[in-house]
Scaffold this motif. Structure first.
Motif, PDB file in Angstrom:
ATOM      1  N   PHE A   1      79.105   3.148 -76.264  1.00 31.22           N
ATOM      2  CA  PHE A   1      78.371   2.843 -75.048  1.00 31.22           C
ATOM      3  C   PHE A   1      78.193   4.137 -74.266  1.00 31.22           C
ATOM      4  CE2 PHE A   1      80.614  -1.208 -75.786  1.00 31.22           C
ATOM      5  CZ  PHE A   1      79.581  -2.126 -75.630  1.00 31.22           C
ATOM      6  N   THR A   2      77.026   4.323 -73.681  1.00 28.86           N
ATOM      7  CA  THR A   2      76.799   5.442 -72.783  1.00 28.86           C
ATOM      8  C   THR A   2      76.498   4.881 -71.396  1.00 28.86           C
ATOM      9  OG1 THR A   2      75.887   6.784 -74.577  1.00 28.86           O
ATOM     10  CG2 THR A   2      75.440   7.522 -72.329  1.00 28.86           C
ATOM     11  N   TYR A   3      77.254   5.366 -70.402  1.00 27.64           N
ATOM     12  CA  TYR A   3      77.114   4.891 -69.036  1.00 27.64           C
ATOM     13  C   TYR A   3      76.601   6.036 -68.148  1.00 27.64           C
ATOM     14  CZ  TYR A   3      80.592   1.713 -71.079  1.00 27.64           C
ATOM     15  OH  TYR A   3      81.274   0.863 -71.890  1.00 27.64           O
ATOM     16  N   PRO A   4      76.123   5.715 -66.967  1.00 25.52           N
ATOM     17  CA  PRO A   4      75.686   6.777 -66.053  1.00 25.52           C
ATOM     18  C   PRO A   4      76.789   7.790 -65.746  1.00 25.52           C
ATOM     19  CG  PRO A   4      74.847   4.663 -65.309  1.00 25.52           C
ATOM     20  CD  PRO A   4      75.794   4.369 -66.431  1.00 25.52           C
ATOM     21  N   ASP A   5      78.056   7.337 -65.786  1.00 23.94           N
ATOM     22  CA  ASP A   5      79.162   8.225 -65.432  1.00 23.94           C
ATOM     23  C   ASP A   5      80.096   8.519 -66.594  1.00 23.94           C
ATOM     24  OD1 ASP A   5      80.147   5.683 -65.668  1.00 23.94           O
ATOM     25  OD2 ASP A   5      81.331   5.727 -63.818  1.00 23.94           O
ATOM     26  N   GLY A   6      79.646   8.306 -67.820  1.00 23.29           N
ATOM     27  CA  GLY A   6      80.511   8.598 -68.954  1.00 23.29           C
ATOM     28  C   GLY A   6      80.146   7.781 -70.173  1.00 23.29           C
ATOM     29  N   ALA A   7      81.129   7.586 -71.058  1.00 23.64           N
ATOM     30  CA  ALA A   7      80.880   6.870 -72.309  1.00 23.64           C
ATOM     31  C   ALA A   7      82.181   6.278 -72.816  1.00 23.64           C
ATOM     32  CB  ALA A   7      80.283   7.814 -73.351  1.00 23.64           C
ATOM     33  N   SER A   8      82.066   5.339 -73.733  1.00 23.97           N
ATOM     34  CA  SER A   8      83.237   4.797 -74.419  1.00 23.97           C
ATOM     35  C   SER A   8      82.832   4.460 -75.845  1.00 23.97           C
ATOM     36  CB  SER A   8      83.787   3.560 -73.709  1.00 23.97           C
ATOM     37  OG  SER A   8      82.858   2.488 -73.759  1.00 23.97           O
ATOM     38  N   SER A   9      83.797   4.482 -76.731  1.00 19.85           N
ATOM     39  CA  SER A   9      83.499   4.221 -78.141  1.00 19.85           C
ATOM     40  C   SER A   9      84.729   3.641 -78.818  1.00 19.85           C
ATOM     41  CB  SER A   9      83.057   5.509 -78.849  1.00 19.85           C
ATOM     42  OG  SER A   9      84.084   6.481 -78.791  1.00 19.85           O
ATOM     43  N   GLY A  10      84.533   3.158 -80.024  1.00 20.49           N
ATOM     44  CA  GLY A  10      85.635   2.615 -80.800  1.00 20.49           C
ATOM     45  C   GLY A  10      85.207   2.418 -82.238  1.00 20.49           C
ATOM     46  N   ARG A  11      86.159   2.021 -83.069  1.00 22.04           N
ATOM     47  CA  ARG A  11      85.841   1.837 -84.484  1.00 22.04           C
ATOM     48  C   ARG A  11      86.783   0.832 -85.121  1.00 22.04           C
ATOM     49  NH1 ARG A  11      87.032   7.299 -87.687  1.00 22.04           N
ATOM     50  NH2 ARG A  11      84.764   7.318 -87.404  1.00 22.04           N
ATOM     51  N   SER A  12      86.340   0.286 -86.243  1.00 20.72           N
ATOM     52  CA  SER A  12      87.158  -0.644 -87.023  1.00 20.72           C
ATOM     53  C   SER A  12      86.874  -0.414 -88.503  1.00 20.72           C
ATOM     54  CB  SER A  12      86.854  -2.100 -86.633  1.00 20.72           C
ATOM     55  OG  SER A  12      85.477  -2.384 -86.830  1.00 20.72           O
ATOM     56  N   ARG A  13      87.716  -0.940 -89.335  1.00 18.78           N
ATOM     57  CA  ARG A  13      87.545  -0.808 -90.773  1.00 18.78           C
ATOM     58  C   ARG A  13      86.560  -1.848 -91.299  1.00 18.78           C
ATOM     59  NH1 ARG A  13      89.140   3.897 -93.240  1.00 18.78           N
ATOM     60  NH2 ARG A  13      91.275   4.458 -92.679  1.00 18.78           N
ATOM     61  N   THR A  14      85.748  -1.463 -92.250  1.00 16.51           N
ATOM     62  CA  THR A  14      84.782  -2.407 -92.800  1.00 16.51           C
ATOM     63  C   THR A  14      85.457  -3.588 -93.478  1.00 16.51           C
ATOM     64  OG1 THR A  14      84.634  -1.018 -94.784  1.00 16.51           O
ATOM     65  CG2 THR A  14      82.934  -0.717 -93.111  1.00 16.51           C
ATOM     66  N   GLN A  15      86.662  -3.374 -94.029  1.00 15.35           N
ATOM     67  CA  GLN A  15      87.326  -4.482 -94.721  1.00 15.35           C
ATOM     68  C   GLN A  15      87.759  -5.583 -93.768  1.00 15.35           C
ATOM     69  OE1 GLN A  15      88.315  -1.233 -94.905  1.00 15.35           O
ATOM     70  NE2 GLN A  15      90.545  -1.066 -95.095  1.00 15.35           N
TER      71      GLN A  15
ATOM     72  N   ALA B   1      85.693  -7.761 -64.922  1.00 18.45           N
ATOM     73  CA  ALA B   1      84.286  -8.011 -64.589  1.00 18.45           C
ATOM     74  C   ALA B   1      83.505  -6.706 -64.545  1.00 18.45           C
ATOM     75  CB  ALA B   1      84.182  -8.735 -63.255  1.00 18.45           C
ATOM     76  N   ASP B   2      84.127  -5.659 -64.006  1.00 22.00           N
ATOM     77  CA  ASP B   2      83.463  -4.348 -63.991  1.00 22.00           C
ATOM     78  C   ASP B   2      83.102  -3.905 -65.399  1.00 22.00           C
ATOM     79  OD1 ASP B   2      83.691  -4.190 -61.239  1.00 22.00           O
ATOM     80  OD2 ASP B   2      85.425  -2.830 -61.271  1.00 22.00           O
ATOM     81  N   GLN B   3      84.044  -4.068 -66.319  1.00 23.25           N
ATOM     82  CA  GLN B   3      83.786  -3.622 -67.690  1.00 23.25           C
ATOM     83  C   GLN B   3      82.741  -4.497 -68.370  1.00 23.25           C
ATOM     84  OE1 GLN B   3      87.042  -3.676 -70.620  1.00 23.25           O
ATOM     85  NE2 GLN B   3      86.282  -1.683 -71.308  1.00 23.25           N
ATOM     86  N   LEU B   4      82.822  -5.812 -68.160  1.00 25.38           N
ATOM     87  CA  LEU B   4      81.831  -6.718 -68.735  1.00 25.38           C
ATOM     88  C   LEU B   4      80.429  -6.339 -68.261  1.00 25.38           C
ATOM     89  CD1 LEU B   4      80.837  -9.310 -70.145  1.00 25.38           C
ATOM     90  CD2 LEU B   4      81.530 -10.577 -68.099  1.00 25.38           C
ATOM     91  N   GLU B   5      80.253  -6.176 -66.968  1.00 27.07           N
ATOM     92  CA  GLU B   5      78.931  -5.831 -66.435  1.00 27.07           C
ATOM     93  C   GLU B   5      78.472  -4.464 -66.940  1.00 27.07           C
ATOM     94  OE1 GLU B   5      79.208  -8.254 -62.174  1.00 27.07           O
ATOM     95  OE2 GLU B   5      79.780  -6.133 -62.290  1.00 27.07           O
ATOM     96  N   GLN B   6      79.378  -3.505 -66.963  1.00 27.77           N
ATOM     97  CA  GLN B   6      79.025  -2.160 -67.416  1.00 27.77           C
ATOM     98  C   GLN B   6      78.540  -2.174 -68.861  1.00 27.77           C
ATOM     99  OE1 GLN B   6      82.305   0.718 -67.912  1.00 27.77           O
ATOM    100  NE2 GLN B   6      81.091   2.182 -66.727  1.00 27.77           N
ATOM    101  N   GLN B   7      79.229  -2.930 -69.706  1.00 23.04           N
ATOM    102  CA  GLN B   7      78.849  -2.950 -71.115  1.00 23.04           C
ATOM    103  C   GLN B   7      77.574  -3.758 -71.336  1.00 23.04           C
ATOM    104  OE1 GLN B   7      82.596  -4.111 -72.985  1.00 23.04           O
ATOM    105  NE2 GLN B   7      83.108  -1.956 -73.284  1.00 23.04           N
ATOM    106  N   VAL B   8      77.415  -4.855 -70.622  1.00 22.90           N
ATOM    107  CA  VAL B   8      76.174  -5.629 -70.748  1.00 22.90           C
ATOM    108  C   VAL B   8      74.978  -4.768 -70.357  1.00 22.90           C
ATOM    109  CG1 VAL B   8      74.829  -7.515 -69.733  1.00 22.90           C
ATOM    110  CG2 VAL B   8      77.172  -7.934 -70.518  1.00 22.90           C
ATOM    111  N   PHE B   9      75.082  -4.041 -69.261  1.00 21.34           N
ATOM    112  CA  PHE B   9      73.929  -3.266 -68.810  1.00 21.34           C
ATOM    113  C   PHE B   9      73.698  -2.021 -69.658  1.00 21.34           C
ATOM    114  CE2 PHE B   9      74.622  -5.784 -64.888  1.00 21.34           C
ATOM    115  CZ  PHE B   9      73.397  -6.430 -64.918  1.00 21.34           C
ATOM    116  N   ALA B  10      74.722  -1.524 -70.320  1.00 19.52           N
ATOM    117  CA  ALA B  10      74.503  -0.456 -71.295  1.00 19.52           C
ATOM    118  C   ALA B  10      73.693  -0.985 -72.472  1.00 19.52           C
ATOM    119  CB  ALA B  10      75.843   0.109 -71.771  1.00 19.52           C
TER     120      ALA B  10
END
Length: 212
Positions: A167-181, A136-145
């Protein structure tokens, strides 16, 4: 804003209370992988997602489409039956829409922007040892970002480009990637046209007049 949740107690086969999120000191036992003893522990995620939808409806200038058919926004079908889905669309095309999908697991999936899906939980197996509070913490954090304009999607150039999110948060950031295929070709082409005009990422959602 998070609703009050009645905490449940879960026990193992010997009757001991399971302290999800704090079970393993080091690597989990091999026999806990691919075992999901109490998936019902994630049921509060539905209440959290319902509260988020209500808050977004009341606070921001959005349109909300309710119906299981909105789960088609997901890039890949849900692994479990869809019990509810809602697409929240800001009335500004420079803002990322999001779709929340409730599954019978029980869990929540979110399609954010154009090219990314997020799962809560990603995995509920005993080895991963997640609990509903962390999810729930992560869901809320990402929604509000997303809502605050701190979400970005990009498609790299090249023969085999990556699709990135951040995503950029008040206390940090997170990122990720996937292949276009791994993405539907038509959706990728359409997203490229939109994202070219958003080099700084998605904009913050406008507030509803009544909430200003």
């Amino acid at each position: 804003m998070r609703p009050a949740i009645d905490e449940r107690t879960f026990r193992d086969a010997d009757g001991h209370v399971i302290d999800y999120g704090n079970r393993w000191d080091g690597s989990p036992p091999e026999d806990t992988y691919s075992v999901d003893t109490h998936p019902e522990r994630f049921a509060p995620l539905h209440l959290v997602a319902e509260a988020l939808i209500a808050h977004l409806r009341a606070t921001y200038d959005v349109e909300i489409d309710e119906g299981a058919e909105t789960a088609a926004d997901l890039l890949s079908p849900a692994f479990h039956d869809v019990v509810r889905a809602a697409r929240i669309r800001p009335n500004d095309p420079a803002c990322a829409a999001l779709t929340l999908v409730f599954t019978s697991y029980p869990g929540v999936m979110m399609h954010a922007g154009l090219l990314h899906d997020f799962h809560y939980p990603v995995c509920g197996c005993d080895a991963c040892d997640s609990n509903w509070q962390a999810e729930a913490d992560q869901l809320e954090q990402q929604v509000f970002a997303i809502v605050s304009g701190n979400y970005r999607e990009t498609v790299e150039r090249g023969l085999r480009p990556w699709v990135d999110f951040a995503f950029t948060y008040p206390d940090g950031a997170s990122s990720g990637r996937s292949r276009t295929q791994d993405l539907p070709a038509e959706r990728l082409r359409a997203a490229k046209r939109v994202l070219r005009d958003l080099p700084e990422g998605w904009a913050a959602w406008p507030r509803a007049t009544s909430a200003s």
